[in-house]
Scaffold this active site. Structure first.
Site, PDB file in Angstrom:
ATOM      1  N   HIS A   1      37.664  46.213  -8.557  1.00 57.28           N
ATOM      2  CA  HIS A   1      37.013  46.671  -9.775  1.00 57.28           C
ATOM      3  C   HIS A   1      35.554  47.031  -9.571  1.00 57.28           C
ATOM      4  O   HIS A   1      34.933  47.566 -10.485  1.00 57.28           O
ATOM      5  CB  HIS A   1      37.101  45.563 -10.825  1.00 57.28           C
ATOM      6  N   CYS A   2      34.976  46.731  -8.398  1.00 55.08           N
ATOM      7  CA  CYS A   2      33.534  46.937  -8.195  1.00 55.08           C
ATOM      8  C   CYS A   2      33.200  47.863  -7.031  1.00 55.08           C
ATOM      9  O   CYS A   2      32.571  48.902  -7.214  1.00 55.08           O
ATOM     10  CB  CYS A   2      32.832  45.585  -7.973  1.00 55.08           C
ATOM     11  N   ILE A   3      33.597  47.480  -5.815  1.00 53.29           N
ATOM     12  CA  ILE A   3      33.084  48.147  -4.623  1.00 53.29           C
ATOM     13  C   ILE A   3      33.401  49.643  -4.591  1.00 53.29           C
ATOM     14  O   ILE A   3      32.523  50.460  -4.301  1.00 53.29           O
ATOM     15  CB  ILE A   3      33.599  47.463  -3.338  1.00 53.29           C
TER      16      ILE A   3
END
Length: 415
Positions: free
Chosen positions: A259-261
């Site tokens: 969900h981030c990188i």
């Protein structure tokens, strides 16, 4: 009757936040548009791996409930938005959930409330997007209510760092807003770090994950080059990591997921493009990381050819389709991109994952792992879940390709 905190969005960020605040003695309620989430919490079943069922029951005993009724927002002293910020169909920032949540809060916002955005986004989101929505009914941020931004730092599956012992960056629309945000998180977080403003806090979150993105790209590119030179990248990394200063180890792999990188750098690039900035290093990193699924397929193709089997006729078993070890989350998983490429080249692809949610786009998972290992022409380890006995998997498989560098044995082919 007022409540200390209402968390908007009871997912992998919102539920641990609610737990930490409740454990510190705050009265906490949840608001979510999903009837499923509300029903699961009511039944004492946790849909978030980092919060066990027993811990959820403890939260329930402290009075925590989740409702789909937005009227609860009007009772809150503090409202924290923990809604997802992913990518749209064009690969750009998708702030639909943030906008919708802000619209709902605005309908029920009362004077004196602290509203905090935790969702990751580009600099300016709090002030340029959220604030105008919240002010549309006549209340002014910094005067009638407090507005703040505090980026989430949840790392799913991390047993060492949680809400309390991970330093919390906070910021406010005004100094008084920042102070209220500091006081709020200081009730259940050990260390609070105050940013100069909301844009600095928003940028800090993007920098944290873009730093990882760029360094992962660096080792991915070196891994590709080491393959050309017949150099063992894993031994290179082992040796380099012995330096006690000036080096931080990152590892190559089949791509970046979660969900981030893979998402946050695209928010940064989108903002840079609109501001006329280049960010060439970040763009180069994106090019490298996007290439890794193709590199994995190239290596699998070569390995099969060396053993007299064309990819088009081969059975390929993928182990691990979650985006990281020991979590069920498959968002932006590189395994999907690897599988799609293999399918396109004519391979018969199957997969197995002991923890991931079902992935209909990949077909049904392999039911019997031992049978799948013995019948597949090549097995590809993408995610080294703790549930896997890696040595046994490698010894059972006909051919074993390890993209993680964690499987022992001379018979194993590594990325």
């Amino acid at each position: 009757m007022s409540v200390d905190l209402v968390v908007v969005g009871i997912g992998y960020v919102g539920l641990p936040l609610a737990e930490a605040a409740g454990a510190a003695g705050l009265s906490v309620l949840g608001y979510d548009i999903s009837p499923f989430v509300a029903a699961e919490v009511a039944a004492g079943r946790s849909h978030v791996p980092d919060v066990s069922a027993s811990r959820l029951r403890a939260m329930r005993a402290r009075g925590f409930t989740v409702t789909t009724d937005p009227g609860v927002l009007g009772r809150a002293e503090t409202i924290v938005l923990c809604v997802p910020t992913g990518l749209n169909s064009d690969g750009g920032p998708d702030l639909a959930a943030v906008r919708a949540a802000a619209e709902t809060v605005a309908e029920h916002l009362r004077p004196g409330t602290l509203v905090v955005l935790e969702s990751t986004s580009f600099p300016g989101t709090t002030d340029e997007i959220v604030r105008p929505i919240l002010e549309k009914h006549g209340l002014a941020a910094g005067v009638d209510f407090s507005l703040a931004y505090s980026p989430e730092r949840v790392d799913p599956g991390n047993p060492r760092f949680g809400i309390r012992n991970t330093p919390k960056v906070v910021s406010g629309h005004t100094p008084s807003c920042a102070q209220r945000c500091t006081d709020f998180y200081g009730r259940f977080v050990d260390t609070v770090v105050v940013a100069r403003g909301t844009r600095e806090a928003e940028m800090a979150k993007l920098l944290e994950n873009t730093y990882r993105y760029v360094n992962i790209a660096l080792v991915n590119e070196i891994a590709i080059f080491c393959d050309q030179l017949d150099v063992d990248i894993w031994d290179v990394l082992h040796c380099a990591a012995t330096k006690p200063f000036g080096f931080m180890p990152f590892t190559p792999g089949p791509g970046v997921g979660g969900h981030c990188i893979p998402v946050d750098p695209k928010y940064l690039l989108d903002k840079a493009e609109r501001e006329g900035a280049k960010l060439g290093i970040v763009r180069a990193a994106r090019s490298v990381d996007d290439r890794m699924p193709d590199h994995v397929v190239e290596r699998v193709t070569r390995l099969l050819a060396e053993n007299g089997k064309p990819l088009r006729e081969a059975k390929v078993l993928l182990l691990g389709v979650a985006y990281k070890p020991d979590v069920p989350d498959t968002r932006e998983s590189s395994a999907i991109r690897v599988a799609v490429r293999l399918h396109a080249l004519g391979a018969d692809v199957s997969y197995h994952d002991p923890v991931a949610v079902a992935m209909p786009e990949l077909g049904p998972p392999a039911d019997d792992l031992d049978t799948a290992l013995r019948t597949a022409d090549v097995t590809v380890l993408l995610v080294p879940h703790r549930a896997y006995h890696l040595g046994r998997l490698a010894s059972t498989a006909r051919l074993f390709f390890d993209t993680t560098g964690q499987v022992p044995g001379e018979e194993v082919v590594r990325l």
